[in-house]
Design a protein around this motif. Structure first.
Motif, PDB file in Angstrom:
ATOM      1  N   LEU A 111       0.848  -1.190   0.000  1.00  0.00           N
ATOM      2  CA  LEU A 111       0.000   0.000   0.000  1.00  0.00           C
ATOM      3  C   LEU A 111       0.885   1.241   0.000  1.00  0.00           C
ATOM      4  O   LEU A 111       1.863   1.316   0.740  1.00  0.00           O
ATOM      5  N   LEU A 112       0.529   2.219  -0.866  1.00  0.00           N
ATOM      6  CA  LEU A 112       1.191   3.516  -0.846  1.00  0.00           C
ATOM      7  C   LEU A 112       0.222   4.560  -1.374  1.00  0.00           C
ATOM      8  O   LEU A 112      -0.893   4.240  -1.807  1.00  0.00           O
ATOM      9  N   TYR A 113       0.653   5.825  -1.329  1.00  0.00           N
ATOM     10  CA  TYR A 113      -0.186   6.921  -1.810  1.00  0.00           C
ATOM     11  C   TYR A 113       0.536   7.666  -2.924  1.00  0.00           C
ATOM     12  O   TYR A 113       1.724   7.974  -2.825  1.00  0.00           O
ATOM     13  N   ASP A 114      -0.199   7.951  -4.004  1.00  0.00           N
ATOM     14  CA  ASP A 114       0.326   8.667  -5.168  1.00  0.00           C
ATOM     15  C   ASP A 114      -0.558   9.897  -5.374  1.00  0.00           C
ATOM     16  O   ASP A 114      -1.698   9.778  -5.833  1.00  0.00           O
ATOM     17  N   ASN A 115      -0.028  11.088  -5.023  1.00  0.00           N
ATOM     18  CA  ASN A 115      -0.808  12.329  -5.151  1.00  0.00           C
ATOM     19  C   ASN A 115      -2.169  12.223  -4.472  1.00  0.00           C
ATOM     20  O   ASN A 115      -3.195  12.640  -5.017  1.00  0.00           O
ATOM     21  N   GLY A 116      -2.170  11.637  -3.284  1.00  0.00           N
ATOM     22  CA  GLY A 116      -3.392  11.511  -2.513  1.00  0.00           C
ATOM     23  C   GLY A 116      -4.246  10.324  -2.872  1.00  0.00           C
ATOM     24  O   GLY A 116      -5.292  10.102  -2.254  1.00  0.00           O
ATOM     25  N   ILE A 117      -3.854   9.554  -3.880  1.00  0.00           N
ATOM     26  CA  ILE A 117      -4.607   8.373  -4.293  1.00  0.00           C
ATOM     27  C   ILE A 117      -4.030   7.140  -3.607  1.00  0.00           C
ATOM     28  O   ILE A 117      -2.819   6.901  -3.647  1.00  0.00           O
ATOM     29  N   GLU A 118      -4.898   6.363  -2.963  1.00  0.00           N
ATOM     30  CA  GLU A 118      -4.449   5.113  -2.357  1.00  0.00           C
ATOM     31  C   GLU A 118      -4.211   4.089  -3.455  1.00  0.00           C
ATOM     32  O   GLU A 118      -5.100   3.776  -4.241  1.00  0.00           O
ATOM     33  N   VAL A 119      -3.014   3.567  -3.507  1.00  0.00           N
ATOM     34  CA  VAL A 119      -2.642   2.587  -4.528  1.00  0.00           C
ATOM     35  C   VAL A 119      -2.433   1.235  -3.863  1.00  0.00           C
ATOM     36  O   VAL A 119      -1.606   1.098  -2.948  1.00  0.00           O
ATOM     37  N   ASP A 120      -3.189   0.234  -4.300  1.00  0.00           N
ATOM     38  CA  ASP A 120      -2.998  -1.103  -3.754  1.00  0.00           C
ATOM     39  C   ASP A 120      -2.970  -2.183  -4.827  1.00  0.00           C
ATOM     40  O   ASP A 120      -2.872  -3.377  -4.511  1.00  0.00           O
ATOM     41  N   THR A 121      -3.046  -1.795  -6.087  1.00  0.00           N
ATOM     42  CA  THR A 121      -2.917  -2.745  -7.196  1.00  0.00           C
ATOM     43  C   THR A 121      -2.223  -2.045  -8.356  1.00  0.00           C
ATOM     44  O   THR A 121      -2.217  -0.808  -8.448  1.00  0.00           O
TER      45      THR A 121
END
Length: 243
Positions: A147-157
């Motif tokens: 799990l990480l965040y890209d410009n406020g977007i939660e990225v999990d896939t």
């Protein structure tokens, strides 16, 4: 600790409970005990080109593995997984070498921010039997962790065939079509902010290793959407028939 996210593969990898820090499974030919992406193909008459053709020939046909033929040509068979046979049939390409460092995409986390690398492993990929293009965002038979965040977007896939990062720690990806009837016909190039990346093919163009990143950047095909995270859909990878 975030549990591995398993998407539409209950029949393939039941009771998957590994955590993010568990060791990656070893390279596994599909059909082995560690997880099968393809079983014995079901023979169907009249050289079907699509799963819809299979269903038309046999209205009782169910989801499973079938032999299809490119353009209905008996000289061009390939093994497909037919999904949604009770509604709108869809074709998937079962991948033979799965898990570990085979057929995965990774968004590598920036060190020290408390996030974890997002890695998605694919057991099957969605394919258009007419154009032989892959939808890189098809979710069926994908396993994700991290799990990480890209410009406020939660990225999990991550979508298929994309390596991404926002730092000098490069994203990683691999495509391995060995054991299938196809090879890669697309080209990969860096995109995003301050992008860099390298695409390394084998001689047969059935294997591809990717490293890519930037601030934030990625390496993907030209048909891949910008900021490709969370199963961004696009018919973005071209295959060619190579039995």
């Amino acid at each position: 600790m975030k549990a591995i996210k398993t998407i539409a593969i209950a029949s393939l990898l039941s009771a998957c409970t590994m955590g993010d820090n568990a060791p990656a499974p070893a390279m596994t030919p599909a059909g082995s005990a560690a997880g099968s992406a393809s079983g014995s193909a079901v023979p169907v008459a009249n050289k079907p080109a699509t799963c819809a053709d299979v269903l038309a020939a046999d209205p009782a046909a169910v989801d499973g593995d079938y032999t299809l033929y490119i353009g209905g040509d008996e000289a061009k068979p390939w093994q497909a997984y037919c999904s949604s046979m009770g509604g709108s049939p869809a074709e998937y390409l079962p991948l033979v070498m799965v898990m570990g460092d085979h057929n995965f995409s990774q968004y590598t986390s920036t060190p020290g921010n408390g996030w974890t690398d997002v890695r998605t492993n694919f057991l099957r990929v969605r394919i258009d039997p007419a154009t032989l293009k892959i939808d890189i965002g098809a979710e069926m038979s994908a396993i994700s962790s991290g799990l990480l965040y890209d410009n406020g977007i939660e990225v999990d896939t991550m979508p298929f065939g994309v390596a991404m990062s926002c730092s000098t720690s490069h994203g990683l990806a691999n495509i391995d079509l060995r054991g299938t009837s196809f090879a890669l016909a697309s080209q990969w190039s860096p995109s995003g902010a301050s992008p860099d990346g390298v695409a390394t093919f084998d001689a047969a163009k059935q294997m591809l290793d990717l490293t890519g990143g930037g601030s934030c950047g990625w390496i993907a095909t030209s048909d891949t959407p910008a900021d490709p995270v969370n199963f961004a859909h696009a018919w973005a990878i071209q295959l060619t028939y190579a039995p």
